[in-house]
Design an enzyme around this catalytic site. Structure first.
Site, short mmCIF file in Angstrom:
data_model
loop_
_atom_site.label_atom_id
_atom_site.label_comp_id
_atom_site.label_asym_id
_atom_site.label_seq_id
_atom_site.Cartn_x
_atom_site.Cartn_y
_atom_site.Cartn_z
CG ASN A 11 -1.84 1.27 1.38
OD1 ASN A 11 -1.91 1.97 0.26
ND2 ASN A 11 -2.36 1.59 2.57
CD1 TRP A 12 3.74 1.18 -2.92
CD2 TRP A 12 3.98 2.54 -4.60
NE1 TRP A 12 4.71 0.51 -3.29
CE2 TRP A 12 4.94 1.47 -4.45
CE3 TRP A 12 4.23 3.37 -5.56
CZ2 TRP A 12 5.81 1.43 -5.72
CZ3 TRP A 12 5.01 3.26 -6.50
CH2 TRP A 12 5.89 2.36 -6.50
CE LYS A 13 -0.50 3.50 4.51
NZ LYS A 13 -0.55 3.65 5.76
CG HIS A 91 -6.20 1.78 4.88
ND1 HIS A 91 -5.85 2.77 5.75
CD2 HIS A 91 -4.97 1.04 4.76
CE1 HIS A 91 -4.40 2.56 6.17
NE2 HIS A 91 -4.06 1.47 5.60
CD GLU A 93 -3.65 5.52 6.40
OE1 GLU A 93 -3.19 5.55 5.13
OE2 GLU A 93 -2.68 5.27 7.04
CD GLU A 161 -3.53 -2.66 7.32
OE1 GLU A 161 -2.39 -2.68 6.71
OE2 GLU A 161 -4.36 -1.69 6.90
N GLY A 167 1.97 2.32 10.88
CA GLY A 167 2.99 3.21 10.78
C GLY A 167 3.64 3.54 12.25
CB SER A 203 4.69 -1.97 12.35
OG SER A 203 4.28 -0.58 12.63
N GLY A 224 2.77 -1.16 4.21
CA GLY A 224 2.61 0.33 4.13
C GLY A 224 4.35 0.78 3.97
N GLY A 225 4.63 1.38 4.94
CA GLY A 225 6.21 2.23 4.91
C GLY A 225 7.22 1.13 4.14
P1 PGA Z 1 2.47 0.17 7.70
O1 PGA Z 1 1.10 0.42 7.16
O2 PGA Z 1 3.13 -1.11 7.22
O3 PGA Z 1 3.44 1.47 7.29
O4 PGA Z 1 2.44 0.04 9.42
C1 PGA Z 1 0.27 -0.70 6.85
C2 PGA Z 1 -1.20 -0.01 6.12
O5 PGA Z 1 -1.37 1.20 6.52
O6 PGA Z 1 -1.75 -0.69 5.40
#
Ligand code: PGA
Length: 239
Positions: A11-13, A91, A93, A161, A167, A203, A224-225
């Protein structure tokens, strides 16, 4: 415990660039893991032309509407025309920053399925819900509110998640992941005809991927990150 045939979704956001996409053209996959990269909408075309064929392309969102006067929105069928095969839905967010409710998420899942996309539906508890011992209750209500209302023969992917782990570098311990994944699996089995893959997200990185993937009922990772760094993501793809 075998670690092969897992789903690794990136997930590059609202991050990434054409340059990063070019770097990712060198990704490899030693095991038969399924790799899905979800870049921002504007990179979907270049993802298709630049990334190796074994990588599937996902979007990060779609409209709950099929078409019409919805300025700024993108429909599931438009994504399907762009060779997108998967779409992240709900998600955390989107739930918190864009007020997506389980009802909206359900509508999005339905329109995605109608356009032959596989939805990756995200669920998970916040820190205050965890501290109040409400994790299973929250998962229950998120599953009942969206997933349990779609046809039992549909193909979906679920991503667990914990919001507090996204994050932050924090993570549930092995037993907690085991407990929540078993709970989600049991619940999904009561509704769906087929086995629904359950990814873990929050994470996840190249150092912990192998441990997380070896936990019972973890069908893959949503990253994500760490999915924005070629070296790290390549290591995760080969986990
Ligand atoms: P993260 O994000 O790996 O940076 O914790 C995961 C996500 O939001 O899908």
């Amino acid at each position: 415990m075998k670690n092969n045939n897992k789903i690794i979704a990136a997930n590059w956001k609202m991050n990434g660039s054409e340059e990063l996409m070019k770097e990712f053209s060198q990704l490899t996959r030693a095991k038969r893991n399924d790799i899905i990269i979800c870049p921002p909408f504007t990179f979907l075309d270049s993802a298709k032309t630049i990334l190796p064929d074994f990588i599937k392309i996902g979007a990060q969102n779609c409209s709950e509407e099929e078409k019409g006067a919805f300025t700024g929105e993108i429909s599931a069928s438009m994504l399907q025309e762009k060779s997108v095969s998967h779409v992240l839905i709900g998600h955390s967010e989107r739930r918190t920053l864009f007020n997506e409710t389980d009802d909206i998420i359900l509508k999005k899942v339905k329109t995605a399925i109608k356009s032959k996309l596989t939805p990756i539906v995200c669920i998970g508890e916040t820190l205050s819900e965890k501290e109040a011992n409400k994790t299973l209750q929250v998962l229950d209500s998120q599953i009942n509110g969206s997933l349990a209302k779609i046809e039992p023969n549909e193909q979906v992917i679920v991503a667990y998640e914990p919001v507090w782990a996204i994050g932050t570098g924090l993570r549930p311990d092995e037993n907690e992941i085991k407990e929540t994944h078993l709970y989600i699996k049991t619940k999904l089995n009561q509704h769906f005809d087929t086995d629904i893959p359950i990814l873990y997200g929050g994470s996840a990185n190249s150092e912990n991927c192998s441990q997380i993937l070896s936990i019972d009922n973890v069908g893959g990772l949503l990253v994500g990150g760490a999915s924005l760094k070629k070296h790290d993501f390549n290591a995760i793809c080969n986990c």
